[in-house]
Design an enzyme around this catalytic site. Structure first.
Site, PDB file in Angstrom:
ATOM      1  N   HIS A   1       0.825  -1.205   0.000  1.00 42.35           N
ATOM      2  CA  HIS A   1       0.000   0.000   0.000  1.00 42.35           C
ATOM      3  C   HIS A   1       0.863   1.261   0.000  1.00 42.35           C
ATOM      4  O   HIS A   1       0.982   1.957   1.003  1.00 42.35           O
ATOM      5  CB  HIS A   1      -0.958  -0.018   1.192  1.00 42.35           C
ATOM      6  CG  HIS A   1      -2.072  -1.010   1.033  1.00 42.35           C
ATOM      7  ND1 HIS A   1      -2.729  -1.579   2.091  1.00 42.35           N
ATOM      8  CD2 HIS A   1      -2.636  -1.536  -0.085  1.00 42.35           C
ATOM      9  CE1 HIS A   1      -3.643  -2.417   1.639  1.00 42.35           C
ATOM     10  NE2 HIS A   1      -3.610  -2.406   0.330  1.00 42.35           N
TER      11      HIS A   1
ATOM     12  N   HIS B   1       0.350  -8.984   1.051  1.00 43.21           N
ATOM     13  CA  HIS B   1      -0.715  -9.116   2.056  1.00 43.21           C
ATOM     14  C   HIS B   1      -1.285 -10.526   2.110  1.00 43.21           C
ATOM     15  O   HIS B   1      -2.028 -10.861   3.027  1.00 43.21           O
ATOM     16  CB  HIS B   1      -1.851  -8.147   1.745  1.00 43.21           C
ATOM     17  CG  HIS B   1      -1.399  -6.728   1.641  1.00 43.21           C
ATOM     18  ND1 HIS B   1      -1.211  -6.100   0.433  1.00 43.21           N
ATOM     19  CD2 HIS B   1      -1.073  -5.827   2.584  1.00 43.21           C
ATOM     20  CE1 HIS B   1      -0.800  -4.860   0.642  1.00 43.21           C
ATOM     21  NE2 HIS B   1      -0.701  -4.673   1.942  1.00 43.21           N
TER      22      HIS B   1
ATOM     23  N   CYS C   1       4.079 -12.062   2.626  1.00 46.32           N
ATOM     24  CA  CYS C   1       5.053 -11.883   3.701  1.00 46.32           C
ATOM     25  C   CYS C   1       5.064 -13.128   4.589  1.00 46.32           C
ATOM     26  O   CYS C   1       3.990 -13.647   4.944  1.00 46.32           O
ATOM     27  CB  CYS C   1       4.688 -10.651   4.520  1.00 46.32           C
ATOM     28  SG  CYS C   1       5.670 -10.464   6.028  1.00 46.32           S
TER      29      CYS C   1
ATOM     30  N   GLU D   1      -5.512  -8.188   3.616  1.00 46.06           N
ATOM     31  CA  GLU D   1      -4.913  -9.223   4.469  1.00 46.06           C
ATOM     32  C   GLU D   1      -5.980  -9.969   5.256  1.00 46.06           C
ATOM     33  O   GLU D   1      -5.936 -11.202   5.366  1.00 46.06           O
ATOM     34  CB  GLU D   1      -3.896  -8.609   5.438  1.00 46.06           C
ATOM     35  CG  GLU D   1      -3.232  -9.656   6.319  1.00 46.06           C
ATOM     36  CD  GLU D   1      -2.347  -9.068   7.413  1.00 46.06           C
ATOM     37  OE1 GLU D   1      -2.268  -9.683   8.491  1.00 46.06           O
ATOM     38  OE2 GLU D   1      -1.748  -7.996   7.193  1.00 46.06           O
TER      39      GLU D   1
ATOM     40  N   THR E   1      -1.691  -8.516  10.919  1.00 44.06           N
ATOM     41  CA  THR E   1      -0.312  -8.349  11.372  1.00 44.06           C
ATOM     42  C   THR E   1       0.070  -6.914  11.674  1.00 44.06           C
ATOM     43  O   THR E   1       1.037  -6.670  12.408  1.00 44.06           O
ATOM     44  CB  THR E   1       0.671  -8.907  10.326  1.00 44.06           C
ATOM     45  OG1 THR E   1       0.480  -8.224   9.076  1.00 44.06           O
ATOM     46  CG2 THR E   1       0.470 -10.402  10.137  1.00 44.06           C
TER      47      THR E   1
ATOM     48  N   CYS F   1       2.991  -8.535  13.697  1.00 47.02           N
ATOM     49  CA  CYS F   1       4.354  -8.796  13.245  1.00 47.02           C
ATOM     50  C   CYS F   1       5.382  -7.960  14.016  1.00 47.02           C
ATOM     51  O   CYS F   1       5.079  -6.871  14.509  1.00 47.02           O
ATOM     52  CB  CYS F   1       4.484  -8.574  11.739  1.00 47.02           C
ATOM     53  SG  CYS F   1       4.488  -6.857  11.208  1.00 47.02           S
TER      54      CYS F   1
ATOM     55  N   SER G   1      -2.342   2.591   3.647  1.00 47.79           N
ATOM     56  CA  SER G   1      -1.552   1.664   4.468  1.00 47.79           C
ATOM     57  C   SER G   1      -2.056   1.661   5.899  1.00 47.79           C
ATOM     58  O   SER G   1      -2.033   2.688   6.577  1.00 47.79           O
ATOM     59  CB  SER G   1      -0.070   2.072   4.431  1.00 47.79           C
ATOM     60  OG  SER G   1       0.650   1.460   5.477  1.00 47.79           O
TER      61      SER G   1
ATOM     62  N   ASN H   1      -0.744   0.151   8.626  1.00 44.90           N
ATOM     63  CA  ASN H   1       0.256   0.363   9.671  1.00 44.90           C
ATOM     64  C   ASN H   1       0.723   1.812   9.721  1.00 44.90           C
ATOM     65  O   ASN H   1       1.055   2.331  10.780  1.00 44.90           O
ATOM     66  CB  ASN H   1       1.431  -0.606   9.510  1.00 44.90           C
ATOM     67  CG  ASN H   1       2.360  -0.245   8.386  1.00 44.90           C
ATOM     68  OD1 ASN H   1       3.294   0.529   8.552  1.00 44.90           O
ATOM     69  ND2 ASN H   1       2.120  -0.796   7.203  1.00 44.90           N
TER      70      ASN H   1
ATOM     71  N   SER I   1       5.790  -0.035   4.289  1.00 45.84           N
ATOM     72  CA  SER I   1       5.866  -0.137   2.829  1.00 45.84           C
ATOM     73  C   SER I   1       6.456   1.122   2.198  1.00 45.84           C
ATOM     74  O   SER I   1       6.369   1.319   0.985  1.00 45.84           O
ATOM     75  CB  SER I   1       4.473  -0.417   2.239  1.00 45.84           C
ATOM     76  OG  SER I   1       3.542   0.588   2.619  1.00 45.84           O
TER      77      SER I   1
END
Length: 299
Positions: A40, A74, A96, A126, A161, A191, A219, A221, A263
């Protein structure tokens, strides 16, 4: 002049790097279609288009104009992998490894008789991949969504994650309180890179007034970094590229922290830091700033 500090852990993670390398290697040999956004980040998307990589839809085998297709970092369900392979496509899987770990954890829970629950955004690629092999699974991210979990004997919980661990743990506790008669088993699949970046952000917020977060607006995260910085009482601004920076954002900030989502390309972060240094130097040398500096010395 304002100080500029970068987070100890930030930017592109190994899973994204591996996905980019694999896609780049494939595209250098023959045409390829990525089934969605590889990661992303719009800068990555532009880079791939320049290589001639096209974008298709994971849910539509007619959307690929090439014989080679790429499953994104993802991940995807096994149902989707078989669907594309069965339709005659050569599938390159860049999932991943830590997303694979989440898939394995959920599959194990189901095998052991637990009802599957995923903490994460229901519409996120994801999460759709995690739930794709288990149609009965429930996604939870808000308090009101916990009631959708049935009152069953055993509930197995994993997480998207890139969710903040503190958010995940609060939801696990809510699930346990909402279903006191159920055995709730939680497997931590947040993660390590996400945890590192969240912890590094806490340090950054202790030392800086303004936080610049670099990363794609789609994104998860990256968005979570922005939201956490604001929860910690800091002014946080998200940008995708250095040319989005505005000098007025920096006025009054004695210290500026910079972080980036998993990313985000290294060169994008470097460009943002360089632009911030130019802007802070220009602001510090302006007549108005010089007047205020001299006035402060006279008081």
């Amino acid at each position: 002049m304002p100080t500029i500090q970068t987070a100890r852990h930030m930017g592109m993670c190994f899973g994204v790097r591996d996905a980019l390398r694999a896609t780049h290697a494939l595209a250098s040999k023959r045409p390829a279609t990525v089934l969605g956004q590889l990661v992303h980040n719009p800068e990555v998307g532009r880079h791939l288009r320049a290589l001639g990589v096209s974008e298709g839809d994971l849910d539509d085998t007619a959307s690929a104009g090439t014989s080679d297709v790429v499953i994104t970092a993802h991940g995807a369900s096994e149902v989707k992998r078989r669907e594309w392979a069965g339709a005659g496509f050569r599938v390159t899987d860049t999932t991943c490894p830590l997303v694979r770990k989440a898939h394995d954890a959920l599959a194990t829970l189901v095998t052991e008789g637990y009802f599957p629950v995923v903490i994460g955004q229901a519409g996120h690629v994801e999460v759709r991949g995690l739930m794709g092999d288990f149609p009965e699974a429930v996604a939870v991210l808000a308090v009101e969504e916990v009631s959708a979990i049935p009152a069953v004997r055993r509930i197995g919980v994993v997480s998207q994650t890139t969710q903040p661990l503190d958010v995940v743990l609060r939801l696990v506790d809510l699930i346990k309180r909402a279903r006191p008669a159920s055995e709730v088993r939680f497997v931590d699949t947040v993660c390590h890179p996400t945890k590192q970046r969240q912890t590094a952000l806490e340090d950054l917020c202790r030392d800086n007034e303004l936080i610049i977060v670099v990363g794609g607006r789609s994104s998860n995260n990256t968005r979570q970094l922005v939201e956490k910085a604001m929860r910690l009482g800091r002014r946080a601004i998200q940008i995708e590229r250095a040319d989005e920076l505005q000098a007025e954002w920096l006025r009054g900030a004695a210290s500026i922290g910079v972080t980036a989502g998993t990313s985000t390309l290294d060169e994008t972060v470097d460009a943002v830091v360089a632009a911030l240094r130019r802007m802070t130097a220009e602001t510090s040398s302006s007549p108005a700033h010089e007047f205020l500096r001299l006035a402060a010395r006279m008081i």
